[in-house]
Write a protein that holds these residues in place. Structure first.
Motif: not given
Length: 528
Positions: A267-276, A307-312, A317-324, A490-493
């Motif tokens: 298998f191969r993993a595909i990773e990217g910004n969710s933009f969400v 939460i980001i470290q333990s669960l994700y 990345k923490p989001a302090n508005c709608a954007y990172v 909260l964050w953008v995963a």
């Protein structure tokens, strides 16, 4: 008090919510058939085959439906699809599309009349369209001839093309006789839909799978595969089990599922910004959130980094508005670092005991994965430590939408939501969730945010056609969000998919709502 105290109990509570199940259904092994969990994701099976009303599932829908334009594979620019080319007038009020030579799956030609018809449906909220508010700058649509479509705007709209990437073209000859108000739930979508894509709809077995067959007359050439099957699962764990068993060749996964495939040659993993951006949406129709100090207290009460470290696993990345993204996040904004003592003080100053006390607050979400359950439980435990009593309620996406989009919602059903909204590739995407003019039924501002300063900043950004100035406009949006907290951002995963190494020329891009983007399904193949 140690600022990390309580996290272990929150995470322990969260872990209790994880469940797994393996479906009994299995597809037959066929060398020319690709099976996948294309809709396994944050909200699971969307239960909706209608692209006008869909907010997710575009990875799958775009295998048989197509828009005029789409994003490229890297989500960096808009390119033609059913439109072979397009031009924008110097005043940015007229868009002219030249259409490709394409046919519907029933053999009839795709024309500019179909495109005009589709845009009309998308603009009409009675059809259940989620695009009506995003297309309100369109003043007229003209089918100049069979291959030329002209869209005119009442004012420049910097994110029109982003919206157009989601508007899948629909056949006028098949749908024009269905009244607009009956279209959203018509059986056509799940029994006999026709598009222009490389695969044709053949059958849907309720809540189990959808099967598509190759379109031999596709303008891009006959697909390499004979069939593509989209299987539905109770949760990502069930999809992963099917993937490892060889029953499917692809599925979406959460970040905490990656370890199961580490160092695997199969298998191969595909990773990217969710933009969400994931956020806690305060229902502004509820009196408990009127005081800014209460909303600030919610932010200070949640240990986002933990939460980001333990669960994700650090994959957010923490989001302090709608954007990172650096270019649209101004320097010097408040970071809302974890500080439960400050949260308690703010609640005391606001008179929280009199505003709400310890009454339970419904926290509604459509995220139903084990990871989301863990996150909700952690947030619940952290808020409880400062005296805010929330009760998570996870429902499927259609149920969620029926609750939050109701024109006169019962605030008891959702005093707060845990949700996500697209914050890219075009930053204007966030407008529909925050602009006062998008409050239901006009649009999906489900938090009923009424902040004139924020609406003014959003309108200015959307109307800014000078690319050099747009980032500054969106920084203004970020500043207002950060100081006034219409949401508790909260964050953008990151987003992940796992594909079998047997797949050849297979394109899947982590994208908000599943895309669409240039995936070229006609080229997908499986090695013998």
């Amino acid at each position: 008090m140690n600022r990390l105290s309580g996290l272990s109990s929150a995470i322990a509570l969260a872990a209790m919510m994880a469940t797994t199940a393996i479906p009994a259904f299995a597809t037959p092994a066929e060398a020319a058939t690709l099976s996948g969990g294309f809709d396994v994701g944050p909200s699971g099976f969307q239960g909706n085959f209608n692209p006008l009303a869909a907010t997710a599932g575009f990875t799958w829908l775009s295998v048989y439906f197509e828009p005029l334009v789409t994003y490229d594979e890297k989500l960096q620019k808009v390119v033609g699809l059913l439109a072979s080319s397009y031009e924008v007038s110097p005043d940015q009020l007229t868009y002219t599309f030249k259409l490709a030579d394409a046919e519907w799956h029933d053999g009839k030609p795709f024309t500019a009349k179909d495109a005009k018809f589709t845009i009309g449906l998308a603009q009409n909220a009675k059809t259940g369209s989620v695009f009506a508010a995003r297309l309100n700058a369109i003043s007229s649509v003209e089918a100049k001839d069979d291959k030329t479509l002209v869209i005119k705007l009442s004012a420049p709209s910097a994110n029109l093309m982003d919206a157009m990437t989601k508007v899948m073209m629909l056949p006028e000859h098949a749908l024009s006789q269905i009244p607009a108000e009956q279209l959203a739930k018509n059986s056509w979508w799940s029994t006999s839909p026709i598009g222009t894509g490389p695969f044709k709809f053949t059958k849907y077995v309720t809540d189990q799978y959808v099967e598509l067959a190759a379109n031999p007359d596709y303008r891009g050439g006959k697909p390499a595969l004979e069939k593509v099957i989209n299987r539905y699962f109770a949760n990502p764990a069930a999809a992963i089990a099917a993937l490892r068993a060889g029953e499917i060749q692809f599925t979406y996964v959460d970040s905490n599922d990656l370890t199961a495939f580490k160092d695997s040659k199969d298998f191969r993993a595909i990773e990217g910004n969710s933009f969400v951006v994931n956020y806690l949406g305060f229902n502004h129709d509820s009196p408990i959130w009127k005081d800014l100090r209460v909303r600030q207290a919610v932010m200070y009460a949640i240990n986002r980094d933990a939460i980001i470290q333990s669960l994700y696993g650090g994959a957010a990345k923490p989001a302090n508005c709608a954007y990172v993204a650096d270019q649209v996040v101004p320097k010097g904004i408040e970071t809302y670092a974890y500080d439960p003592e400050k949260a308690k003080q703010l609640l005391k100053e606001a008179g929280w005991d009199q505003i709400n006390g310890n009454k339970p607050i419904t926290l509604l979400t459509y995220y139903t994965t084990p990871l989301a359950g863990n996150v909700m439980a952690a947030i619940q435990a952290m808020l409880a430590q400062v005296g805010i009593n929330v009760t998570p309620r996870a429902v499927d996406a259609p149920t969620y939408n029926s609750i939050v989009l109701n024109a006169s919602p019962d605030v008891a059903q959702f005093q707060k939501v845990y949700a996500g909204l697209q914050n890219g590739p075009d930053p204007g995407s966030i407008n529909v969730g925050l602009n006062e003019k998008q409050i239901p039924p006009a649009g999906p501002n489900v938090a009923r945010v009424r902040m004139p300063e924020l609406t003014k900043a959003l309108d200015a950004a959307l109307g800014e056609t000078d690319g050099a100035k747009r980032d500054t406009r969106y920084q203004d949006v970020c500043k207002v969000m950060n100081s006034q907290l219409p949401w508790g951002t909260l964050w953008v995963a990151n987003r992940y998919g796992i594909a079998s190494t047997k797949l050849k020329d297979f394109t899947w891009t982590p994208a908000p709502g599943g895309g669409p983007y240039q995936a070229h399904p006609e080229k997908w193949a499986i090695a013998e």
